[in-house]
Design a protein around this motif. Sequence first.
Motif, short mmCIF file in Angstrom:
data_model
loop_
_atom_site.label_atom_id
_atom_site.label_comp_id
_atom_site.label_asym_id
_atom_site.label_seq_id
_atom_site.Cartn_x
_atom_site.Cartn_y
_atom_site.Cartn_z
N GLU A 188 -34.31 1.92 46.01
CA GLU A 188 -34.41 3.32 46.41
C GLU A 188 -33.25 4.14 45.87
OE1 GLU A 188 -34.74 0.72 48.41
OE2 GLU A 188 -36.86 0.84 49.00
N ASP A 189 -32.05 3.55 45.89
CA ASP A 189 -30.88 4.24 45.33
C ASP A 189 -31.08 4.53 43.85
OD1 ASP A 189 -29.38 4.21 47.72
OD2 ASP A 189 -28.59 2.21 47.29
N ILE A 190 -31.56 3.52 43.13
CA ILE A 190 -31.75 3.68 41.69
C ILE A 190 -32.82 4.74 41.40
CG2 ILE A 190 -32.58 2.50 39.61
CD1 ILE A 190 -31.22 -0.06 40.75
N ALA A 191 -33.87 4.74 42.19
CA ALA A 191 -34.92 5.75 42.02
C ALA A 191 -34.36 7.16 42.28
CB ALA A 191 -36.09 5.46 42.95
N ARG A 192 -33.50 7.28 43.27
CA ARG A 192 -32.89 8.58 43.57
C ARG A 192 -32.00 9.05 42.43
NH1 ARG A 192 -28.28 9.53 48.22
NH2 ARG A 192 -27.79 11.73 47.70
N ILE A 193 -31.21 8.15 41.87
CA ILE A 193 -30.34 8.50 40.74
C ILE A 193 -31.19 8.97 39.55
CG2 ILE A 193 -28.72 7.55 39.04
CD1 ILE A 193 -27.70 5.71 41.35
N GLN A 194 -32.27 8.26 39.28
CA GLN A 194 -33.14 8.65 38.16
C GLN A 194 -33.80 10.00 38.43
OE1 GLN A 194 -33.29 7.29 35.30
NE2 GLN A 194 -32.57 5.17 35.56
N ALA A 195 -34.16 10.26 39.69
CA ALA A 195 -34.77 11.55 40.03
C ALA A 195 -33.78 12.69 39.82
CB ALA A 195 -35.26 11.53 41.48
N CYS A 196 -32.52 12.44 40.11
CA CYS A 196 -31.49 13.46 39.87
C CYS A 196 -31.38 13.76 38.37
CB CYS A 196 -30.14 13.00 40.41
SG CYS A 196 -30.05 12.94 42.22
N LEU A 197 -31.52 12.74 37.55
CA LEU A 197 -31.48 12.94 36.10
C LEU A 197 -32.66 13.78 35.63
CD1 LEU A 197 -30.30 9.63 34.41
CD2 LEU A 197 -29.51 11.94 33.90
N VAL A 198 -33.82 13.52 36.19
CA VAL A 198 -34.98 14.33 35.85
C VAL A 198 -34.72 15.79 36.19
CG1 VAL A 198 -37.41 14.78 36.40
CG2 VAL A 198 -36.62 12.42 36.07
N ALA A 199 -34.11 16.03 37.36
CA ALA A 199 -33.79 17.40 37.77
C ALA A 199 -32.77 18.03 36.83
CB ALA A 199 -33.26 17.40 39.21
N MET A 200 -31.80 17.25 36.37
CA MET A 200 -30.82 17.78 35.41
C MET A 200 -31.50 18.18 34.11
SD MET A 200 -27.52 15.21 35.89
CE MET A 200 -26.62 15.97 34.53
N ARG A 201 -32.41 17.35 33.63
CA ARG A 201 -33.05 17.62 32.34
C ARG A 201 -33.97 18.84 32.42
NH1 ARG A 201 -32.08 13.76 28.60
NH2 ARG A 201 -31.47 11.66 29.31
N SER A 202 -34.54 19.09 33.58
CA SER A 202 -35.48 20.21 33.72
C SER A 202 -34.83 21.47 34.26
CB SER A 202 -36.64 19.80 34.63
OG SER A 202 -36.16 19.50 35.94
N ALA A 203 -33.53 21.40 34.56
CA ALA A 203 -32.84 22.55 35.16
C ALA A 203 -32.81 23.73 34.20
CB ALA A 203 -31.43 22.15 35.55
N GLU A 204 -32.95 24.92 34.77
CA GLU A 204 -32.88 26.16 34.01
C GLU A 204 -31.71 26.98 34.54
OE1 GLU A 204 -36.58 28.16 34.17
OE2 GLU A 204 -37.73 26.52 33.27
N GLY A 205 -30.73 27.18 33.70
CA GLY A 205 -29.56 27.96 34.10
C GLY A 205 -28.43 27.09 34.60
N GLU A 206 -27.24 27.66 34.54
CA GLU A 206 -26.01 26.92 34.87
C GLU A 206 -25.97 26.48 36.32
OE1 GLU A 206 -21.16 27.64 34.72
OE2 GLU A 206 -22.55 29.18 33.99
N ALA A 207 -26.35 27.38 37.25
CA ALA A 207 -26.25 27.04 38.67
C ALA A 207 -27.19 25.89 39.03
CB ALA A 207 -26.57 28.27 39.52
N GLU A 208 -28.42 25.94 38.54
CA GLU A 208 -29.39 24.88 38.84
C GLU A 208 -28.95 23.56 38.22
OE1 GLU A 208 -34.15 23.90 38.11
OE2 GLU A 208 -33.42 25.97 37.96
N PHE A 209 -28.42 23.63 37.01
CA PHE A 209 -27.97 22.41 36.34
C PHE A 209 -26.79 21.79 37.07
CE2 PHE A 209 -25.42 20.06 33.26
CZ PHE A 209 -26.37 19.24 32.67
N SER A 210 -25.80 22.60 37.46
CA SER A 210 -24.62 22.05 38.11
C SER A 210 -24.96 21.46 39.48
CB SER A 210 -23.52 23.12 38.24
OG SER A 210 -23.97 24.22 38.99
N LEU A 211 -25.92 22.06 40.18
CA LEU A 211 -26.33 21.50 41.47
C LEU A 211 -27.00 20.14 41.27
CD1 LEU A 211 -26.66 21.71 44.50
CD2 LEU A 211 -28.78 22.98 44.13
N ALA A 212 -27.87 20.02 40.26
CA ALA A 212 -28.51 18.73 39.98
C ALA A 212 -27.46 17.71 39.55
CB ALA A 212 -29.56 18.90 38.90
#
Length: 250
Positions: free
Chosen positions: A133-157
């Motif tokens: 579950e931890d590994i899946a969560r880390i990977q999900a955060c990466l997906v959010a980083m890759r799809s982030a739009e804008g500096e604020a969204e990217f830094s939060l991810a």
Amino acid sequence: MKQLFGQIDPRQRESSGSHGRVVEGIGRSIVAGKPPPGELLPRDEELVEQFGVSRTVLREAMKTLAAKGMVAPKARVGTRIQPRHEWNMFDAQVLRWHLDGEPSDSFYEQLFEMRLAFEPHAAALAARDATDEDIARIQACLVAMRSAEGEAEFSLADFEFHQAIFDAAGNAFFFSVVSLVGAALLSLLRRSSPEPKPGQQVKICNDHQRIADAIASRDEAAARAAMQVVIEVGWARVFGNDIGGETPPL
């Protein structure tokens, strides 16, 4: 009388938050360097008049600031501002006072140094102990980083990625570190995160992917090394050093 701590709204003088107003007013001013470390605060009589509080309220506020390491009262001398290295930077209020102002380069440099002390080891512990579950969560955060739009969204991810690794490490002290300095880390990541430049964002995500892959592969050494690279590259983005040049002091 000179108003060192700003004007006090007369409507607030008798409020139930008198203690908090004094702590906030003096604490924020100390963080801003007014007065600077080593100097004495104004006499109690002046502070009582300026804040419109009783001596009892002022005394309790000074105890609160002393507990944060910011002041040291001394009989027949006065209350002196302590050196910054005495301040409790894990105190949420002290951190907020820094972040509400304009944190200095020194503040961020020391935060980078703390990250280097904790995060590579946290990544190694995550590689050893992370659940599926931890590994899946880390990977999900990466997906959010890759799809982030804008500096604020990217830094939060980005922040959530690092928080997920601290959580996966399973060390109770790390939980406390993230809880207390989370706002400061997010501020730092916002400063080191890219402007919306797709190429740079992809590279940062790829660097983070190496951390996630090492954790998933249970490779502690690789996870440690990959995390250190990510922090050092962030240092280079903030302070302008080339990636191959000077790295943060250890």
